[in-house]
Design an enzyme around this catalytic site. Structure first.
Site, PDB file in Angstrom:
ATOM      1  CE1 TYR A 105      -3.901   2.255   0.690  1.00  0.00           C
ATOM      2  CE2 TYR A 105      -2.442   3.284   2.289  1.00  0.00           C
ATOM      3  CZ  TYR A 105      -3.602   3.306   1.544  1.00  0.00           C
ATOM      4  OH  TYR A 105      -4.458   4.367   1.640  1.00  0.00           O
ATOM      5  CE  LYS A 126      -3.556   5.621  -1.306  1.00  0.00           C
ATOM      6  NZ  LYS A 126      -4.572   6.371  -2.066  1.00  0.00           N
TER       7      LYS A 126
END
Length: 234
Positions: A143, A147
């Site tokens: 994640y 990002k």
């Protein structure tokens, strides 16, 4: 007569994306929402179904926006996918799915709206990233990496598109008080909240106001990463 500005918001059906839709509507934008499920929201001028990881579906959705509402002046990419797992157990599919949604979602939607922005002589893009892109997270490597890649793309697009009068910025929130954050989430633990300078989670309306400011008012900003995270990362 001046026509209302048109914005596209991905991830419009819930959480931060839904609140951004409301914020932009309040400020007079005509908002088209893109989500994986149909969205019923009076603030939306148009609701479209597409997976942002599918470039062709995104292109078709944005073409529909252009036909129905006119040229797109603003884009907010808030569609997201979250899962936690240690790197040792991650499957290739889990890794690639995270990248396809976050990095691919920004790439596909930006590529779809940019020709219209270039033709009209300007526009603004805001990508929702995460404080984990700045500070990392235990069990959240895929994640955080996705990002972080969003921020890299934002900064590169900002340089590339500035001569075209198109601004590209990012909002990197910390844990935010939305229904997507489970009641037993460690981010809601009073012990964690006590570590934050503000002693509380950010609210969706605060994230939405930040996104709207960068999209609409911060005409002097491009390539910036604004992180409303209650002081978690300073």
């Amino acid at each position: 007569m001046k026509h209302p500005r048109v914005a596209v918001v991905t991830g419009a059906g819930s959480g931060i994306g839904a609140r951004i839709v409301q914020e932009l509507h309040t400020y007079g934008w005509r908002v088209a929402g893109i989500d994986r499920q149909p969205v019923v929201d009076d603030a939306l001028a148009l609701s479209l179904v597409a997976d942002v990881a599918d470039g062709e579906k995104v292109r078709q959705a944005v073409d529909h926006v252009h036909r129905a509402l006119g040229p797109v002046e603003g884009l907010v990419t808030a569609a997201g996918h979250y899962a936690a797992a240690p790197v040792s157990t991650l499957t290739p599919e889990e890794w690639h799915r995270m990248l396809r949604v976050h990095l691919g979602g920004l790439f596909h939607t930006a590529r779809a709206v940019l020709p219209s922005m270039i033709e009209r002589g300007g526009g603004s893009v805001v990508a929702i990233s995460s404080e984990l892109a700045l500070g990392g997270g235990d069990g959240e490597a895929h994640y955080a990496a996705a990002k972080g890649a969003v921020i890299g793309l934002v900064r590169s697009l900002a340089v590339e598109l500035a001569p075209r009068n198109i601004r590209v910025n990012s909002v990197a929130p910390g844990p935010t008080d939305t229904p997507l954050l489970a009641a037993d989430s460690p981010w809601r633990d009073p012990a964690y909240l006590a570590t934050l300078p503000t002693r509380r989670l950010a609210r969706p309306d605060e994230i939405a106001a930040t996104a709207r400011y960068l999209l609409q008012d911060a005409t002097f900003c491009t390539g910036e990463v604004v992180s409303p995270n209650s002081g978690a990362v300073i």
